[in-house]
Design a protein around this motif. Structure first.
Motif, PDB file in Angstrom:
ATOM      1  N   ILE A   1      12.522  58.138 -21.549  1.00 60.65           N
ATOM      2  CA  ILE A   1      12.236  56.716 -21.667  1.00 60.65           C
ATOM      3  C   ILE A   1      12.588  56.019 -20.352  1.00 60.65           C
ATOM      4  O   ILE A   1      13.646  56.265 -19.777  1.00 60.65           O
ATOM      5  CB  ILE A   1      13.045  56.091 -22.814  1.00 60.65           C
ATOM      6  N   ASP A   2      11.708  55.154 -19.888  1.00 60.65           N
ATOM      7  CA  ASP A   2      11.929  54.443 -18.634  1.00 60.65           C
ATOM      8  C   ASP A   2      12.614  53.101 -18.926  1.00 60.65           C
ATOM      9  O   ASP A   2      11.968  52.059 -19.035  1.00 60.65           O
ATOM     10  CB  ASP A   2      10.599  54.222 -17.917  1.00 60.65           C
ATOM     11  N   PHE A   3      13.946  53.142 -19.074  1.00 55.76           N
ATOM     12  CA  PHE A   3      14.687  51.913 -19.366  1.00 55.76           C
ATOM     13  C   PHE A   3      14.689  50.962 -18.165  1.00 55.76           C
ATOM     14  O   PHE A   3      14.752  49.740 -18.340  1.00 55.76           O
ATOM     15  CB  PHE A   3      16.126  52.243 -19.769  1.00 55.76           C
ATOM     16  N   ASP A   4      14.618  51.500 -16.957  1.00 54.20           N
ATOM     17  CA  ASP A   4      14.646  50.659 -15.762  1.00 54.20           C
ATOM     18  C   ASP A   4      13.397  49.776 -15.661  1.00 54.20           C
ATOM     19  O   ASP A   4      13.444  48.679 -15.106  1.00 54.20           O
ATOM     20  CB  ASP A   4      14.751  51.524 -14.507  1.00 54.20           C
ATOM     21  N   LYS A   5      12.313  50.256 -16.227  1.00 60.74           N
ATOM     22  CA  LYS A   5      11.032  49.543 -16.150  1.00 60.74           C
ATOM     23  C   LYS A   5      11.103  48.191 -16.858  1.00 60.74           C
ATOM     24  O   LYS A   5      10.395  47.248 -16.485  1.00 60.74           O
ATOM     25  CB  LYS A   5       9.942  50.422 -16.777  1.00 60.74           C
TER      26      LYS A   5
ATOM     27  N   LEU B   1      16.207  47.370 -21.422  1.00 57.96           N
ATOM     28  CA  LEU B   1      15.918  47.259 -22.857  1.00 57.96           C
ATOM     29  C   LEU B   1      14.456  47.608 -23.120  1.00 57.96           C
ATOM     30  O   LEU B   1      13.565  47.164 -22.392  1.00 57.96           O
ATOM     31  CB  LEU B   1      16.182  45.844 -23.365  1.00 57.96           C
ATOM     32  N   VAL B   2      14.230  48.408 -24.168  1.00 54.63           N
ATOM     33  CA  VAL B   2      12.856  48.728 -24.560  1.00 54.63           C
ATOM     34  C   VAL B   2      12.649  48.314 -26.022  1.00 54.63           C
ATOM     35  O   VAL B   2      13.578  48.397 -26.832  1.00 54.63           O
ATOM     36  CB  VAL B   2      12.536  50.230 -24.394  1.00 54.63           C
ATOM     37  N   PRO B   3      11.448  47.853 -26.375  1.00 52.10           N
ATOM     38  CA  PRO B   3      11.159  47.504 -27.767  1.00 52.10           C
ATOM     39  C   PRO B   3      11.061  48.760 -28.628  1.00 52.10           C
ATOM     40  O   PRO B   3      10.586  49.808 -28.180  1.00 52.10           O
ATOM     41  CB  PRO B   3       9.812  46.775 -27.685  1.00 52.10           C
ATOM     42  N   VAL B   4      11.514  48.623 -29.873  1.00 56.28           N
ATOM     43  CA  VAL B   4      11.518  49.744 -30.814  1.00 56.28           C
ATOM     44  C   VAL B   4      10.844  49.301 -32.111  1.00 56.28           C
ATOM     45  O   VAL B   4      11.309  48.374 -32.783  1.00 56.28           O
ATOM     46  CB  VAL B   4      12.950  50.214 -31.119  1.00 56.28           C
ATOM     47  N   VAL B   5       9.749  49.946 -32.454  1.00 58.46           N
ATOM     48  CA  VAL B   5       9.043  49.673 -33.705  1.00 58.46           C
ATOM     49  C   VAL B   5       9.605  50.594 -34.780  1.00 58.46           C
ATOM     50  O   VAL B   5       9.693  51.806 -34.590  1.00 58.46           O
ATOM     51  CB  VAL B   5       7.527  49.910 -33.557  1.00 58.46           C
ATOM     52  N   ILE B   6      10.003  50.016 -35.912  1.00 52.27           N
ATOM     53  CA  ILE B   6      10.555  50.790 -37.022  1.00 52.27           C
ATOM     54  C   ILE B   6       9.511  50.865 -38.127  1.00 52.27           C
ATOM     55  O   ILE B   6       9.028  49.845 -38.619  1.00 52.27           O
ATOM     56  CB  ILE B   6      11.848  50.144 -37.569  1.00 52.27           C
TER      57      ILE B   6
ATOM     58  N   LEU C   1      11.014  45.104 -35.757  1.00 50.15           N
ATOM     59  CA  LEU C   1      11.015  45.362 -34.322  1.00 50.15           C
ATOM     60  C   LEU C   1      12.411  45.056 -33.795  1.00 50.15           C
ATOM     61  O   LEU C   1      12.997  44.028 -34.133  1.00 50.15           O
ATOM     62  CB  LEU C   1       9.994  44.472 -33.612  1.00 50.15           C
ATOM     63  N   GLY C   2      12.962  45.966 -32.991  1.00 51.66           N
ATOM     64  CA  GLY C   2      14.256  45.744 -32.363  1.00 51.66           C
ATOM     65  C   GLY C   2      14.213  46.207 -30.924  1.00 51.66           C
ATOM     66  O   GLY C   2      13.145  46.557 -30.406  1.00 51.66           O
ATOM     67  N   TYR C   3      15.384  46.235 -30.284  1.00 48.12           N
ATOM     68  CA  TYR C   3      15.465  46.657 -28.884  1.00 48.12           C
ATOM     69  C   TYR C   3      16.608  47.652 -28.715  1.00 48.12           C
ATOM     70  O   TYR C   3      17.625  47.578 -29.406  1.00 48.12           O
ATOM     71  CB  TYR C   3      15.671  45.451 -27.969  1.00 48.12           C
ATOM     72  N   MET C   4      16.438  48.565 -27.792  1.00 52.69           N
ATOM     73  CA  MET C   4      17.466  49.549 -27.483  1.00 52.69           C
ATOM     74  C   MET C   4      17.675  49.627 -25.978  1.00 52.69           C
ATOM     75  O   MET C   4      16.721  49.518 -25.207  1.00 52.69           O
ATOM     76  CB  MET C   4      17.078  50.947 -27.969  1.00 52.69           C
ATOM     77  N   ASN C   5      18.942  49.820 -25.591  1.00 48.69           N
ATOM     78  CA  ASN C   5      19.231  50.280 -24.241  1.00 48.69           C
ATOM     79  C   ASN C   5      19.511  51.775 -24.329  1.00 48.69           C
ATOM     80  O   ASN C   5      19.428  52.373 -25.411  1.00 48.69           O
ATOM     81  CB  ASN C   5      20.397  49.494 -23.625  1.00 48.69           C
TER      82      ASN C   5
ATOM     83  N   CYS D   1       2.889  56.344 -24.342  1.00 55.33           N
ATOM     84  CA  CYS D   1       2.396  56.988 -23.126  1.00 55.33           C
ATOM     85  C   CYS D   1       2.951  56.364 -21.849  1.00 55.33           C
ATOM     86  O   CYS D   1       3.023  57.024 -20.805  1.00 55.33           O
ATOM     87  CB  CYS D   1       0.872  56.971 -23.099  1.00 55.33           C
ATOM     88  N   ASP D   2       3.352  55.101 -21.907  1.00 56.30           N
ATOM     89  CA  ASP D   2       3.915  54.431 -20.733  1.00 56.30           C
ATOM     90  C   ASP D   2       5.432  54.584 -20.634  1.00 56.30           C
ATOM     91  O   ASP D   2       6.050  54.050 -19.714  1.00 56.30           O
ATOM     92  CB  ASP D   2       3.565  52.941 -20.759  1.00 56.30           C
ATOM     93  N   LYS D   3       6.013  55.251 -21.612  1.00 60.68           N
ATOM     94  CA  LYS D   3       7.450  55.543 -21.639  1.00 60.68           C
ATOM     95  C   LYS D   3       8.330  54.296 -21.695  1.00 60.68           C
ATOM     96  O   LYS D   3       9.464  54.300 -21.238  1.00 60.68           O
ATOM     97  CB  LYS D   3       7.859  56.409 -20.426  1.00 60.68           C
ATOM     98  N   ASP D   4       7.776  53.207 -22.291  1.00 61.07           N
ATOM     99  CA  ASP D   4       8.579  51.986 -22.349  1.00 61.07           C
ATOM    100  C   ASP D   4       8.591  51.339 -23.737  1.00 61.07           C
ATOM    101  O   ASP D   4       8.953  50.177 -23.891  1.00 61.07           O
ATOM    102  CB  ASP D   4       8.096  50.972 -21.311  1.00 61.07           C
ATOM    103  N   THR D   5       8.167  52.089 -24.754  1.00 62.47           N
ATOM    104  CA  THR D   5       8.216  51.624 -26.141  1.00 62.47           C
ATOM    105  C   THR D   5       8.510  52.818 -27.036  1.00 62.47           C
ATOM    106  O   THR D   5       8.003  53.920 -26.791  1.00 62.47           O
ATOM    107  CB  THR D   5       6.884  50.978 -26.577  1.00 62.47           C
ATOM    108  N   ILE D   6       9.331  52.593 -28.069  1.00 66.66           N
ATOM    109  CA  ILE D   6       9.716  53.669 -28.982  1.00 66.66           C
ATOM    110  C   ILE D   6       9.223  53.352 -30.389  1.00 66.66           C
ATOM    111  O   ILE D   6       9.311  52.210 -30.848  1.00 66.66           O
ATOM    112  CB  ILE D   6      11.248  53.856 -29.009  1.00 66.66           C
TER     113      ILE D   6
END
Length: 204
Positions: A3-7, A11-16, A27-31, A74-79
């Protein structure tokens, strides 16, 4: 995939999403720390922007989100995390933080209800009464409901057709559970049948 956290400034968005019904729950966020904690414990932990700290969903309510699978875009910035929710997800007491229709997912939810009846029998439950009669009786009920569905389709009203089809689907779900199978198994089999077949006889 990393995961590209620096991008996204850490923090990246996380869909549950509910792994059983496929309903989007929140929807939440993770570091990086929240993500590692989630993977280690198999329980979803977010980074709360309002609290400015790690926040395990359910830490006060007991409504934990149990991780079933994790997917990175695919962009490594959403989970995307598929979960088994333990109770309501929304703080309002609703199953989801989104006010969306639920009917299209109820067959999947019904499968989950039947599974729960098998794992935690309840007195007076029709599923448990049927289960006690054994495989032969469950299979017989599926056959009976199939015949009644055909009769309704040929000679009865649309309401009769809907009711008989509902009975058929319900008893089929019980039969699948009795045999240790799931709708996921059936869906994968149908998907495999639908997949394009390679041409016969080589390339023309």
């Amino acid at each position: 995939m990393e995961i590209d956290f620096d991008k996204t400034d850490g923090l990246v968005p996380v869909v549950i999403q509910d792994a059983q019904t496929l309903e989007v729950l929140m929807l939440g966020y993770m570091n990086a720390e929240a993500y590692q904690k989630t993977i280690k414990e198999n329980i979803v932990t977010f980074f709360s922007r309002s609290k400015n700290r790690l926040w395990t969903k359910g830490e006060t309510s007991g409504n934990f989100l149990h991780v079933q699978s994790v997917h990175i875009d695919c962009d490594k910035d959403t989970i995307l995390i598929m979960v088994r929710p333990q109770g309501a997800t929304c703080h309002t007491g609703s199953r989801s933080c989104f006010d969306t229709a639920y009917n299209q997912n109820f067959i999947l939810e019904l499968e989950n209800i039947i599974r729960n009846r098998y794992e935690e029998p309840q007195e007076g439950s029709y599923v448990n009464k049927l289960r006690k009669k054994g495989l032969n009786k469950i299979a017989q009920k599926v056959g009976e409901e199939a015949v009644e569905t055909v009769i309704a389709a040929l000679a009865e009203t649309e309401t009769d057709m809907i009711n008989e089809s509902s009975d058929l689907v319900f008893h089929l779900l019980v039969l699948l559970r009795e045999k240790g199978l799931s709708l996921e198994t059936i869906a994968k089999n149908l998907e495999g049948r639908h997949a394009p077949q390679p041409p016969k006889g080589g390339v023309e």
